[in-house]
Each structure stands twice: as structure tokens, then as C-alpha cells.
Design an enzyme around this catalytic site. Sequence first.
Site, PDB file in Angstrom:
ATOM      1  N   HIS A  27      12.753  -2.694  -9.401  1.00  0.00           N
ATOM      2  CA  HIS A  27      12.337  -2.987  -8.022  1.00  0.00           C
ATOM      3  C   HIS A  27      13.568  -3.088  -7.117  1.00  0.00           C
ATOM      4  CE1 HIS A  27       9.182  -5.167  -5.382  1.00  0.00           C
ATOM      5  NE2 HIS A  27      10.230  -4.908  -4.619  1.00  0.00           N
ATOM      6  N   HIS A  29      14.842  -1.342  -3.234  1.00  0.00           N
ATOM      7  CA  HIS A  29      14.483  -0.474  -2.101  1.00  0.00           C
ATOM      8  C   HIS A  29      15.699   0.325  -1.651  1.00  0.00           C
ATOM      9  CE1 HIS A  29      10.474  -2.314  -1.038  1.00  0.00           C
ATOM     10  NE2 HIS A  29      10.965  -3.257  -1.821  1.00  0.00           N
ATOM     11  N   GLU A 217       3.695 -12.328  -3.036  1.00  0.00           N
ATOM     12  CA  GLU A 217       5.023 -12.674  -2.521  1.00  0.00           C
ATOM     13  C   GLU A 217       4.838 -13.579  -1.304  1.00  0.00           C
ATOM     14  OE1 GLU A 217       7.017  -9.412  -0.652  1.00  0.00           O
ATOM     15  OE2 GLU A 217       8.998 -10.350  -0.718  1.00  0.00           O
TER      16      GLU A 217
HETATM   17  O1  2ND Z   1      10.095  -7.718  -0.578  1.00  0.00           O
HETATM   18  C1  2ND Z   1       9.494  -6.920   0.134  1.00  0.00           C
HETATM   19  N1  2ND Z   1       8.173  -7.117   0.399  1.00  0.00           N
HETATM   20  C2  2ND Z   1       7.449  -6.251   1.146  1.00  0.00           C
HETATM   21  N2  2ND Z   1       7.990  -5.163   1.710  1.00  0.00           N
HETATM   22  C3  2ND Z   1       9.300  -4.935   1.510  1.00  0.00           C
HETATM   23  C4  2ND Z   1      10.096  -5.790   0.741  1.00  0.00           C
HETATM   24  N3  2ND Z   1      11.351  -5.307   0.742  1.00  0.00           N
HETATM   25  C5  2ND Z   1      11.341  -4.187   1.478  1.00  0.00           C
HETATM   26  N4  2ND Z   1      10.112  -3.966   1.953  1.00  0.00           N
HETATM   27  C6  2ND Z   1       9.662  -2.872   2.823  1.00  0.00           C
HETATM   28  C7  2ND Z   1      10.664  -2.563   3.920  1.00  0.00           C
HETATM   29  C8  2ND Z   1      11.095  -1.158   3.647  1.00  0.00           C
HETATM   30  O2  2ND Z   1      11.327  -0.422   4.824  1.00  0.00           O
HETATM   31  C9  2ND Z   1       9.949  -0.596   2.840  1.00  0.00           C
HETATM   32  C10 2ND Z   1      10.233   0.633   1.996  1.00  0.00           C
HETATM   33  O3  2ND Z   1      11.323   0.470   1.165  1.00  0.00           O
HETATM   34  O4  2ND Z   1       9.544  -1.690   2.050  1.00  0.00           O
HETATM   35 ZN    ZN Z   2      10.233  -5.187  -2.564  1.00  0.00          ZN
END
Ligand code: 2ND
Ligand code: ZN
Length: 371
Positions: A27, A29, A217
Site C-alpha cells: 500500500h 501511493h 480508516e
Molecule cells: O490514506 C488514504 N486514504 C484515502 N485516500 C488516499 C489515501 N492516501 C492517498 N489517497 C488518495 C489521494 C491520491 O490522489 C489518490 C490516488 O493515489 O488516493
Molecule cells: Zn492509501
Amino acid sequence: MAGMSLQSTPGPLSEDVVRRAPKVLLHDHLDGGLRPGTVADLAAECGHELPAPREELGRWFAESADSGSLERYLETFTHTVAVMQSASALTRVARECVEDLAADGVVYAEVRWAPEQHVEAGLSLDEVVAAVQQGFDEGVAAVEATGGVFVVRQLLTAMRHAARSQEIAELAVAWRDRGVTGFDIAGAEAGYPPTRHLDAFEYLHRENAHFTIHAGEAFGLPSIWEAIQWCGADRLGHGVRIVDDIEVADDGTVRLGRLAQYVRDKRIPLEMCPYSNVQTGAATSIAEHPIGMLTDLRFRVTVNTDNRLMSGTSMTREMTALSEAFGYGLAELQWFTVNAMKSAFLHFDERLALIDDVIKPGYAALAAESG
Ligand SMILES: O=c1[nH]cnc2c1ncn2[C@H]1C[C@H](O)[C@@H](CO)O1
Ligand SMILES: [Zn+2]
């Protein structure tokens, strides 16, 4: 701990040992892991105005993300997404991602990102996926040229507030033999339940494809329940709120509710991201992070970075902090790593080969050093 058979080197472990230990990351991004200097370079190239000068950018992202709310945490992505709108920018970010993860001792990574956010300058969905794959291929070639091992796959994310999940799921299937290994949904969780995207998940099932869902989350058990029982997620992104279904009595007796019992019985992998959870308020501190309890209870726990830029983190930092907080040694780190490898969306024979040929020998060599 029972089942952790490695000759135990007790914690806490030094950062150097943790860095050299083979690690698996499920996990992470892509748009949350840029080098601050790269954000500055790319912003200058495309004319995007940044909120801080180059030398303060790393701190700006970490401080702004340290907000206690997922929504405010996500606002910082405006700047990384804005500078990732050309093929060359996407390729550079992807290549550097591989270089940084390999230098951190990661041997297998699934890196996720949302193609629909990178088409503002006119690239097609296919073109953005190709540009990222090109960067991954270049990064892997560079690691292999120095004798290293690194395997990377893309996970394609659809944004849960938007309405492009079916299209992105189809994109993931179209690319499944060319570097993409699964699908995800991300973005603000409250108000956007996973069942909004049921069609996409049902399509993926019919295609024998894999997916994970950010759930549990910023929202609690109903989100986890929908992700698993309605959508059929293979894994949970975070899943940290599963502790709301676990009762610990004063005498230490633990009682699992039906959902927690199901998640543990079915060995559903939890992609836990400790530092990110502290920033968004999903956990109060590393020492109090539910990962300690969930590990004791033998849920299928994995350790992840989420967003290395926003959380100023790395796999080494996450695992070193856990080792300090909970006393984890090499046996526990190997357990997290094997859990992650078993839970990867890679074919079974490839997972097994990485466990037997890379992970176990890597930990055995470290144990021999200190034993
Ligand atoms: O931890 C997270 N929770 C929900 N969405 C997230 C998290 N970290 C990043 N994102 C979103 C923001 C990014 O632009 C997108 C794609 O990677 O995913
Ligand atoms: Zn995430």
C-alpha cells in the site's frame, strides 16, 4: 510468538538492520511518494505554483498532512497531482519511486495511483498507464543492473467520490499482463461507501481480477463490512477500525465480534499504515496503534507506507518505529513481510519464489549476523 520460527533476534532493531531486511510493500501511493526536489522540478517545468520554496517543501507536505483529518490530508495531493500531467513527469516519478523503494530494502511493491487524475493535459487513460509502466521498467532495469532484486506492479485506483470506477476497472483488466495487478478505490471515505462502486467490483469478479478497498480508516465498521461482504474485497486498505469490533475486558480477555472474527478467520489482509493513521487521526500514536493488538491476535497484518512524502516516511521508518514501540525483532518483521508476500496480487508461484529465494534467506542472513 508462536509460528514465528526464525531464530529470534529480539527488538528493538536498529534502523540499519531494518533497512537491510527484505521488505514487501502493498500500500503505497505513487502521487504520495514524490521526492520534494522532484515536485519542485516538475512544478517549474509545467508552471504550477507551489505553496513553499524547494528547500521547505518536504516539511510543508509533512506538516500540512499532519492535520488530524483525512479530508485535509488529501488536500495536499492537489500539488503532486498537478505536476504529474505529462508522460515524462509520470515516467520520472515512477522511475524514482522504484529507485527509492529499492534503496529502502523493499523487494516487492504494489504501487497505486488514480489514472483519472492525470488526464488534465490531454493524455488518454492508456497513455498515462503506459508512462508509469515505462518508469517502473526503467527503475527495475537500473536495480537489476546493480545485482539487486526488485519486482513492482501497478494497482489502478478509482476515486470514490467520482464516477469512473467501471472504466478504471476495465483499464486494470486491459493492462493485467503488462504490469497492472489490481484495482482499488481511494479518497474521502465518509459519505462515499464502497457499494457506490459495486458494478466495478462485480465486473472484476467476473474477470477473475483482484482488488483492495480503502476501508475502515476515516469511517468505521459499516465501511469494512460493505467492502468485504457486499463488494468482496481481497484485502482492506488500512482496516484499522476493525478494532471497534473487538472487546478487551479488564482482565485482558478478548472477545471478537462477528465481523472481526470473519476477517481473522478468512485471513483477510490488513494493509496497515501506522504513520499515516497518526496524521489523519485514525490512531493516536504509534505506541497506541491497533497494529500491536491485531498482531498479537494474529490477524493477517501487513506494514505499509501509504504516502512517503506526506508522512515523511519509508518502510524502514515504519518498521523501526514498530520495533521500538512493541519490541518487534527479526522474527516479527519476517512475519509481516511473509504475510504481505502471501497477500500480494502476484501469481502464487512468483510469491512463493520471492518468499523462498529472497525473503527467508535475507532474514536468515541478518539473524546469523547478530546471533
Ligand atoms: O490514506 C488514504 N486514504 C484515502 N485516500 C488516499 C489515501 N492516501 C492517498 N489517497 C488518495 C489521494 C491520491 O490522489 C489518490 C490516488 O493515489 O488516493
Ligand atoms: Zn492509501
